[in-house]
Design an enzyme around this catalytic site. Structure first.
Site, PDB file in Angstrom:
ATOM      1  N   ILE A  16      -7.219 -10.059  -9.181  1.00  0.00           N
ATOM      2  CA  ILE A  16      -7.106  -9.671  -7.812  1.00  0.00           C
ATOM      3  C   ILE A  16      -8.005  -8.740  -7.448  1.00  0.00           C
ATOM      4  O   ILE A  16      -8.852  -8.653  -6.389  1.00  0.00           O
ATOM      5  CB  ILE A  16      -5.618  -9.523  -7.357  1.00  0.00           C
ATOM      6  N   ALA A  17      -8.355  -7.530  -8.395  1.00  0.00           N
ATOM      7  CA  ALA A  17      -9.088  -6.353  -7.967  1.00  0.00           C
ATOM      8  C   ALA A  17     -10.478  -6.947  -7.832  1.00  0.00           C
ATOM      9  O   ALA A  17     -11.249  -6.347  -7.010  1.00  0.00           O
ATOM     10  CB  ALA A  17      -9.005  -5.247  -9.168  1.00  0.00           C
ATOM     11  N   ARG A  38      -6.433   0.940 -17.239  1.00  0.00           N
ATOM     12  CA  ARG A  38      -5.766   1.787 -18.588  1.00  0.00           C
ATOM     13  C   ARG A  38      -7.032   1.842 -19.727  1.00  0.00           C
ATOM     14  O   ARG A  38      -7.038   2.635 -20.366  1.00  0.00           O
ATOM     15  CB  ARG A  38      -4.672   1.077 -19.210  1.00  0.00           C
ATOM     16  N   TYR A  59      -5.069   6.536 -14.594  1.00  0.00           N
ATOM     17  CA  TYR A  59      -5.157   6.665 -13.044  1.00  0.00           C
ATOM     18  C   TYR A  59      -4.741   7.892 -12.248  1.00  0.00           C
ATOM     19  O   TYR A  59      -5.279   8.032 -11.418  1.00  0.00           O
ATOM     20  CB  TYR A  59      -3.686   5.650 -12.557  1.00  0.00           C
ATOM     21  N   HIS A  80       4.299  -1.259  -9.307  1.00  0.00           N
ATOM     22  CA  HIS A  80       3.940  -0.694  -7.951  1.00  0.00           C
ATOM     23  C   HIS A  80       4.431   0.558  -7.491  1.00  0.00           C
ATOM     24  O   HIS A  80       4.015   1.477  -6.852  1.00  0.00           O
ATOM     25  CB  HIS A  80       4.110  -1.801  -7.137  1.00  0.00           C
ATOM     26  N   LYS A  98       0.929  -7.342  -3.019  1.00  0.00           N
ATOM     27  CA  LYS A  98       2.284  -8.093  -2.942  1.00  0.00           C
ATOM     28  C   LYS A  98       2.743  -8.396  -4.488  1.00  0.00           C
ATOM     29  O   LYS A  98       1.800  -8.688  -5.197  1.00  0.00           O
ATOM     30  CB  LYS A  98       2.388  -9.230  -1.971  1.00  0.00           C
TER      31      LYS A  98
END
Length: 327
Positions: A16-17, A38, A59, A80, A98
């Site tokens: 998705i990224a 990571r 992160y 999330h 989502k």
């Protein structure tokens, strides 16, 4: 007039990224300046592929980066809340993939944190930013299908069973409901301002007990919604918005490029979006406009709408749990 582009960082370097990053070439108000993962090797490869200046191992350095205005979170569901909270506390605007969280209680916590920090928060429900979906909603608002009587929507693709894969691993929020079911649920809620009077659900379960198919029937009194999602089979993946005088058909509604308006069997109107990217550009453009304008939420995907979705998914899971225990 401030014309500086909103500077984005991405948390996660998965599929998705990559889709999100690819569509920055189709917006004029945002730029992708950093990525964190990571695995430092994955972060650096991601940065190389998309010409991103900064790549971070872990992160926290991204949350603290002075040249980042907004953070897109593209990690598994159960991460999330922790990651979005950390980004908000670091002063960043947050667009979280989502489902924004895995429960209504987590969603309430995240909304409260955004309010405390006075920072932008939105769920990356990209479907609601798509022009075809917005056109369908406009047709309904204009009365072109008459009085709404039914919404039907389904989304399913065969997902090979792997108990440690993200889709099936309960530790990562696995299951068809959170992963794909959120799309037909969100679609139905766009057209019903009130919650269902009653909800009935049925599910099939994978070997490890995670639901891999869910069917739902919602009663709104004078209207209903029939929804389904599946890891077991390819579903039609179509949404139909049905009224007393016509209906709207949206093929592949979750990534919709088009929608059609019918009266009986005749198509009387049609819309194509003519996109150049994969569809994430509409989300990036809209959210970047919000952030540049100093908004704290999205008008297209308000946090209260995300919470409403989470509340109803909690209800579905509770019903399915009770039914499963009775078996």
């Amino acid at each position: 007039m401030n014309t500086r582009k909103v500077r984005w960082g991405v948390v996660g370097a998965g599929r998705i990224a990559h889709q999100f990053a690819a569509d920055f070439s189709h917006v004029n108000n945002a730029e992708l300046v950093a990525v964190a993962a990571r695995d430092e090797t994955r972060a650096r490869e991601f940065a190389r592929q998309w010409s991103i200046p900064s790549a971070y191992s872990g992160y926290q350095p991204l949350y603290e980066a002075a040249d980042v205005d907004a953070i897109y979170i593209a990690t598994p569901h159960t991460l999330h809340l922790e990651q979005a909270t950390a980004a908000l506390r670091a002063g960043k605007a947050v667009l979280c993939e989502k489902p924004i969280t895995v429960s209504a209680e987590e969603c309430r916590q995240l909304i409260a944190e955004a309010a405390r920090q006075q920072r932008y928060l939105a769920e990356a429900m990209w479907t609601l930013f798509l022009p075809a979906i917005r056109q369908a909603k406009a047709w309904v608002a204009e009365g072109r299908i008459g009085t709404l009587t039914q919404v039907s929507a389904d989304l399913g693709y065969p997902m090979p069973y792997s108990p440690k894969g993200r889709e099936y691993d309960p530790v990562l929020g696995g299951g068809a409901l959170l992963d794909m079911g959120i799309y037909p649920i969100t679609m139905a809620l766009q057209f019903f301002p009130d919650d269902p009077q009653s909800m009935h659900s049925a599910a099939h379960y994978a070997e490890n007990g995670v639901e891999d198919h869910v069917s739902m029937l919602w009663n709104f009194g004078s209207a209903s919604a029939t929804l389904s999602t599946s890891f077991r089979s390819k579903l039609p993946n179509t949404a139909s918005i049905i009224g007393t005088e016509g209906h709207i058909r949206i093929p592949d509604f979750w990534r919709a490029r088009e929608c059609s308006l019918f009266r009986l069997d005749d198509r009387i109107d049609q819309f194509y979006d003519g996109r150049k990217g994969s569809g994430f550009e509409f989300e990036i453009q809209s959210v970047s406009e919000d952030i540049a304008a100093g908004c704290l939420s999205s008008a297209l995907v308000p946090t209260q709408a995300s919470l409403r979705t989470q509340i109803l998914m909690d209800r579905i899971r509770t019903e399915l749990f009770v039914l499963k225990e009775r078996r």
